[in-house]
Design an enzyme around this catalytic site. Structure first.
Site, PDB file in Angstrom:
ATOM      1  N   HIS A 112       0.839  -1.209   0.000  1.00  0.00           N
ATOM      2  CA  HIS A 112       0.000   0.000   0.000  1.00  0.00           C
ATOM      3  C   HIS A 112       0.874   1.260   0.000  1.00  0.00           C
ATOM      4  O   HIS A 112       0.655   2.186   0.791  1.00  0.00           O
ATOM      5  CB  HIS A 112      -0.921  -0.025   1.216  1.00  0.00           C
ATOM      6  CG  HIS A 112      -2.209   0.711   1.031  1.00  0.00           C
ATOM      7  ND1 HIS A 112      -2.265   2.068   0.818  1.00  0.00           N
ATOM      8  CD2 HIS A 112      -3.490   0.275   1.020  1.00  0.00           C
ATOM      9  CE1 HIS A 112      -3.518   2.451   0.704  1.00  0.00           C
ATOM     10  NE2 HIS A 112      -4.294   1.381   0.818  1.00  0.00           N
ATOM     11  N   GLU A 172      -1.222  -0.427  -6.345  1.00  0.00           N
ATOM     12  CA  GLU A 172      -1.345  -1.657  -5.561  1.00  0.00           C
ATOM     13  C   GLU A 172      -1.564  -2.838  -6.501  1.00  0.00           C
ATOM     14  O   GLU A 172      -2.677  -3.094  -6.950  1.00  0.00           O
ATOM     15  CB  GLU A 172      -2.504  -1.527  -4.581  1.00  0.00           C
ATOM     16  CG  GLU A 172      -2.411  -0.349  -3.621  1.00  0.00           C
ATOM     17  CD  GLU A 172      -3.694  -0.154  -2.843  1.00  0.00           C
ATOM     18  OE1 GLU A 172      -4.151  -1.112  -2.177  1.00  0.00           O
ATOM     19  OE2 GLU A 172      -4.268   0.950  -2.901  1.00  0.00           O
TER      20      GLU A 172
END
EC number: 5.1.3.3
Length: 349
Positions: free
Chosen positions: A178, A313
């Site tokens: 992330h 991501e």
């Protein structure tokens, strides 16, 4: 080999911060709290620029936002209603009482764990190898999963993430990182003037609760079309319903190709003095534009502006447990999970 060096120091009461510097004076710092990246500092025109969002201590992650830079697992993204089935066996995960879904593996998942760590050096790279054993039943998921995440900084200015995992029972596994990028190095500046390229013809449509609907939509004639590099402000300055729904991007892009011959995504700084190329063997990338509004945290002495970062991501798209055509995230015993993502820094001066 000139300056390739590795060091470590305390990052709080129990966390450790590792610092990796390559021959080009690019420095990456990572911590065993959540197997996360904290800093990625590059020299640009004789000055150091930190191009990822992070905090100065483990406590700040605990207090402000546990997802920044962290390894996400067992399953990245939202599992609708927290329910899934494997081989006719139904499972129910704990859900967020606010929306009734399970996000990023549930409360206190990989991002909150202390990972075991060891270092490795070669003539051309430095690595930190993080390992964590997730017990059978953790957050409702079946099977004991032994997870490894390796961060490598190379003399080619690459940050390589290698994922590996095995399980003793069929389970779900779909990790990601992330990381938030802001290539200006200034979190008081929105990423709206960054340029973005994404080699994707389709995105997964999301609902008002940001779960995917099952529709895969063409990017043609929409603000999601970044097949030719364009400024990020096209997703902020639009009346297109999918962008207005989330105030920017919070969507899976279904990549046109996987592998490492050419990048699937490129972020370029407003000054065009720096870019980051993304290469992955995953079929999708979820791009989130940090729409925290006035709720953005303070980091490194500055308040994060709305849209002050952008994630890349890499993963199988959320919705894989619900919809045909979204991919498969079931992990079986004796068939280990392996994947790689590379972020390559370009035009470092």
């Amino acid at each position: 080999m000139k300056r390739l060096k590795l060091s470590k120091k305390n990052f709080g009461e129990t966390a450790v911060l590792y610092s990796l510097t390559n021959d080009a004076d690019v420095t990456m710092t990572v911590t065993d709290l959540g197997a996360r990246i904290v800093d990625l500092i590059v020299p640009v025109d004789g000055k150091s620029r930190n191009i990822v969002l992070g905090f100065d201590s483990a406590k700040e992650y605990l207090d402000k936002d546990m997802y920044f830079g962290a390894t996400i697992g067992r399953v990245a993204g939202r599992i609708k209603n927290g329910s899934f089935a494997i081989d006719t066996q139904n499972y129910q995960l704990p859900v967020d009482p606010k929306n009734g879904h399970t996000l990023h593996g549930g409360l206190d998942s990989f991002e909150a764990k202390m990972w075991a760590s060891e270092t490795k050096e070669t003539d051309n790279s430095l690595s930190v190898i993080f390992t964590y054993t997730s017990p059978d039943g953790e957050n409702g998921f079946p099977g004991e999963v032994k997870a490894t995440v390796t961060y490598t900084l190379t003399n080619d200015n690459e940050w390589i993430i290698d994922y590996y995992a095995d399980t003793d029972k069929p389970t779900l596994y779909n990790p990601t990182n992330h990381v938030y990028f802001n290539l200006s190095g200034d979190v008081t500046q929105s990423v709206d003037q960054h340029e973005l390229f994404v080699d994707a013809d389709r995105i997964a449509v999301v609902d008002s609760d940001t779960t995917v609907t099952g529709e895969l939509r063409s990017v043609i004639d929409t603000p999601f079309d970044f097949r030719n590099s364009g400024k990020m402000n096209q997703v902020f300055q639009t009346t297109y319903e999918q962008n207005q729904l989330v105030n920017g991007l919070d969507h899976p892009f279904m990549l046109n190709h996987v592998g490492f011959e050419k990048p699937q995504a490129i972020i370029t700084a407003p000054e065009k003095d720096l870019s980051v190329e993304m290469y992955t063997d995953r079929p999708a990338v979820v791009i989130f534009t940090a729409q925290f509004g006035e709720e953005g945290p303070e980091l490194r002495g500055n308040k994060l502006v709305n849209h002050g970062g952008i994630t890349l991501e890499t993963q199988v798209s959320p919705g894989a447990v619900e919809f045909e055509g979204f991919g498969d995230i079931v992990l079986y015993p004796k068939t280990p999970y392996q994947s790689r993502t590379i972020y390559k820094i370009k035009e470092v001066q």
